[in-house]
Enzyme design. Structure first.
Site, PDB file in Angstrom:
ATOM      1  N   PRO A   1      -2.743  -7.622  18.214  1.00 24.44           N
ATOM      2  CA  PRO A   1      -3.777  -7.837  19.236  1.00 24.44           C
ATOM      3  C   PRO A   1      -4.069  -9.322  19.449  1.00 24.44           C
ATOM      4  O   PRO A   1      -4.509  -9.718  20.524  1.00 24.44           O
ATOM      5  CB  PRO A   1      -5.014  -7.137  18.662  1.00 24.44           C
TER       6      PRO A   1
ATOM      7  N   ASP B   1       0.789  -1.235   0.000  1.00 28.55           N
ATOM      8  CA  ASP B   1       0.000   0.000   0.000  1.00 28.55           C
ATOM      9  C   ASP B   1       0.825   1.290   0.000  1.00 28.55           C
ATOM     10  O   ASP B   1       0.274   2.387  -0.132  1.00 28.55           O
ATOM     11  CB  ASP B   1      -0.985   0.017   1.179  1.00 28.55           C
TER      12      ASP B   1
ATOM     13  N   THR C   1       1.198  -9.052  11.429  1.00 29.45           N
ATOM     14  CA  THR C   1       1.184 -10.127  10.441  1.00 29.45           C
ATOM     15  C   THR C   1       0.752 -11.424  11.107  1.00 29.45           C
ATOM     16  O   THR C   1       1.143 -11.698  12.243  1.00 29.45           O
ATOM     17  CB  THR C   1       2.555 -10.289   9.731  1.00 29.45           C
TER      18      THR C   1
ATOM     19  N   CYS D   1       6.082  -3.654 -25.855  1.00 25.82           N
ATOM     20  CA  CYS D   1       5.807  -4.894 -26.596  1.00 25.82           C
ATOM     21  C   CYS D   1       4.324  -5.131 -26.857  1.00 25.82           C
ATOM     22  O   CYS D   1       3.965  -6.075 -27.546  1.00 25.82           O
ATOM     23  CB  CYS D   1       6.416  -6.088 -25.849  1.00 25.82           C
TER      24      CYS D   1
ATOM     25  N   HIS E   1       6.463  -7.909  -1.289  1.00 22.36           N
ATOM     26  CA  HIS E   1       5.360  -8.331  -2.162  1.00 22.36           C
ATOM     27  C   HIS E   1       5.021  -7.292  -3.222  1.00 22.36           C
ATOM     28  O   HIS E   1       3.939  -7.322  -3.795  1.00 22.36           O
ATOM     29  CB  HIS E   1       4.118  -8.650  -1.314  1.00 22.36           C
TER      30      HIS E   1
HETATM   31  P1  OAD Z   1      -3.155 -11.170   7.545  1.00 28.67           P
HETATM   32  O1  OAD Z   1      -4.508 -10.656   7.174  1.00 28.67           O
HETATM   33  O2  OAD Z   1      -2.899 -12.624   7.329  1.00 28.67           O
HETATM   34  O3  OAD Z   1      -2.857 -10.860   9.076  1.00 28.67           O
HETATM   35  C1  OAD Z   1      -3.074  -9.584   9.619  1.00 28.67           C
HETATM   36  C2  OAD Z   1      -2.667  -9.628  11.069  1.00 28.67           C
HETATM   37  O4  OAD Z   1      -2.787  -8.318  11.590  1.00 28.67           O
HETATM   38  C3  OAD Z   1      -3.547 -10.528  11.957  1.00 28.67           C
HETATM   39  O5  OAD Z   1      -2.713 -11.388  12.719  1.00 28.67           O
HETATM   40  C4  OAD Z   1      -4.295  -9.546  12.856  1.00 28.67           C
HETATM   41  O6  OAD Z   1      -4.491 -10.063  14.177  1.00 28.67           O
HETATM   42  C5  OAD Z   1      -3.318  -8.387  12.900  1.00 28.67           C
HETATM   43  N1  OAD Z   1      -3.937  -7.076  13.165  1.00 28.67           N
HETATM   44  C6  OAD Z   1      -5.198  -6.654  12.896  1.00 28.67           C
HETATM   45  N2  OAD Z   1      -5.354  -5.373  13.271  1.00 28.67           N
HETATM   46  C7  OAD Z   1      -4.158  -4.969  13.799  1.00 28.67           C
HETATM   47  C8  OAD Z   1      -3.666  -3.745  14.353  1.00 28.67           C
HETATM   48  N3  OAD Z   1      -4.442  -2.652  14.446  1.00 28.67           N
HETATM   49  N4  OAD Z   1      -2.394  -3.707  14.794  1.00 28.67           N
HETATM   50  C9  OAD Z   1      -1.577  -4.796  14.693  1.00 28.67           C
HETATM   51  N5  OAD Z   1      -1.997  -5.974  14.184  1.00 28.67           N
HETATM   52  C10 OAD Z   1      -3.258  -6.066  13.733  1.00 28.67           C
HETATM   53  O7  OAD Z   1      -2.081 -10.268   6.777  1.00 28.67           O
HETATM   54  P2  OAD Z   1      -0.533 -10.575   6.487  1.00 28.67           P
HETATM   55  O8  OAD Z   1       0.087 -11.340   7.582  1.00 28.67           O
HETATM   56  O9  OAD Z   1       0.063  -9.285   6.081  1.00 28.67           O
HETATM   57  O10 OAD Z   1       0.248 -11.707   0.282  1.00 28.67           O
HETATM   58  O11 OAD Z   1      -0.649 -11.504   5.212  1.00 28.67           O
HETATM   59  C11 OAD Z   1       0.531 -11.916   4.562  1.00 28.67           C
HETATM   60  C12 OAD Z   1       0.316 -12.005   3.091  1.00 28.67           C
HETATM   61  O12 OAD Z   1      -0.855 -12.827   2.823  1.00 28.67           O
HETATM   62  C13 OAD Z   1      -0.034 -10.695   2.413  1.00 28.67           C
HETATM   63  O13 OAD Z   1       1.109  -9.911   2.104  1.00 28.67           O
HETATM   64  C14 OAD Z   1      -0.736 -11.151   1.170  1.00 28.67           C
HETATM   65  C15 OAD Z   1      -1.632 -12.211   1.754  1.00 28.67           C
HETATM   66  O14 OAD Z   1      -2.034 -13.211   0.889  1.00 28.67           O
HETATM   67  C16 OAD Z   1       0.140 -11.531  -1.039  1.00 28.67           C
HETATM   68  O15 OAD Z   1      -0.807 -10.950  -1.545  1.00 28.67           O
HETATM   69  C17 OAD Z   1       1.257 -12.119  -1.803  1.00 28.67           C
END
Ligand code: OAD
Length: 259
Positions: A217, A107, A191, A153, A122
């Site tokens: 959280p 983003d 994450t 192309c 990513h």
């Molecule tokens: P996820 O949606 O899997 O996880 C988001 C995490 O953020 C969860 O563990 C939530 O508990 C936590 N969360 C939610 N609100 C929050 C806040 N205010 N502060 C801190 N944490 C919070 O997202 P990612 O782990 O980023 O890949 O997912 C990894 C990858 O999976 C992404 O980059 C994407 C997706 O498929 C691709 O598109 C290649």
């Protein structure tokens, strides 16, 4: 919410760190209004099927649908602002000799908040590349065709993001592994820790002797191993971390993006 307690040993580690590395995921942008992927009600993957929107095969089958889905998401991120968590990380970068921000997010909000040394694992939704030749394309003719065509192309353009089944950019991945191996303190923030290879980075940092702080959280597969798990939103926890470690001279400015 209970006040966020940060043990003295962790504050000490932060103050004396020569290299801090940070891994962020969708959760760090949640407070800006960008949906995460796996949260049960609001996560993108609870509403959309990634196999139909985030693979090469999906794009080859239906380029217009995939392009438009990313165009919609791009428009959304352009209308949101970085939050206090993004700004706290930009502030942290100014206070340590070496700082590496590894993000799975596409983003661009870390850059808008003022972070500089960013590794985008990513890709970035604001960029496009040629579907056939895989080279970045900065400008193209907008003649209403969706997707637009590569000016070199004539193949379709696609978003410059990593889809399921694709390799991560090797130089970004190398730099991320190096940072996890050489940092003194590592943060894993927002994450779920289920997507490799990013999910391995906090474990690697821990094995190499770093203090590893998780900010989320909810619990994740890494939580039990973390040196410290701050169970709070990153927009609250990260300003508190910076305040505790580097104290009173921190002036928060979350209203204005830094250039
Ligand atoms: P996820 O949606 O899997 O996880 C988001 C995490 O953020 C969860 O563990 C939530 O508990 C936590 N969360 C939610 N609100 C929050 C806040 N205010 N502060 C801190 N944490 C919070 O997202 P990612 O782990 O980023 O890949 O997912 C990894 C990858 O999976 C992404 O980059 C994407 C997706 O498929 C691709 O598109 C290649």
């Amino acid at each position: 919410m209970a006040p966020i307690e940060i043990p003295n040993a962790v504050i000490d580690a932060l103050r004396h760190a020569r290299h801090i590395a940070v891994l962020t995921g969708a959760g760090v942008s949640a407070e800006s209004g960008v949906p995460t992927f796996r949260d049960a009600q609001t996560g993108l993957w609870s509403k959309f099927n990634p196999q139909e929107l985030a693979t090469r095969e999906a794009f080859a089958r239906n380029p217009k649908v995939v392009w438009e889905w990313y165009a919609y998401r791009r428009a959304r991120v352009e209308h949101v602002a970085p939050n206090a968590g993004h700004y706290a990380l930009a502030e942290m970068e100014k206070r340590v000799a070496q700082f590496t921000l590894i993000t799975q997010n596409i983003d661009g909000l870390h850059e808008r908040a003022g972070s500089r040394n960013i590794i985008e694992l990513h890709g970035n939704i604001r960029r496009a590349k040629c579907f056939a030749e895989d080279v970045p394309v900065a400008r193209w003719i907008d003649d209403g065709q969706i997707p637009p065509r590569c000016p070199r192309c004539g193949a379709y353009l696609r978003p410059d993001v990593v889809w399921f089944g694709e390799m991560l950019p090797p130089s970004a991945l190398d730099a991320a592994f190096r940072a996890a191996q050489t940092c003194d303190v590592f943060f894993s923030i927002g994450t779920s820790g289920v997507v490799e290879p990013a999910a391995s980075l906090p474990f690697l940092a821990l094995r190499n002797g770093a203090v590893v702080i998780e900010v989320n959280p909810d619990a994740t597969p890494f939580s039990a191993s973390a040196t410290l798990h701050l169970a709070a939103p990153s927009g609250i926890a990260l300003p508190r971390v910076v305040e505790c470690a580097w104290t009173a001279d921190v002036r928060w400015n979350t209203a204005r993006e830094s250039g």
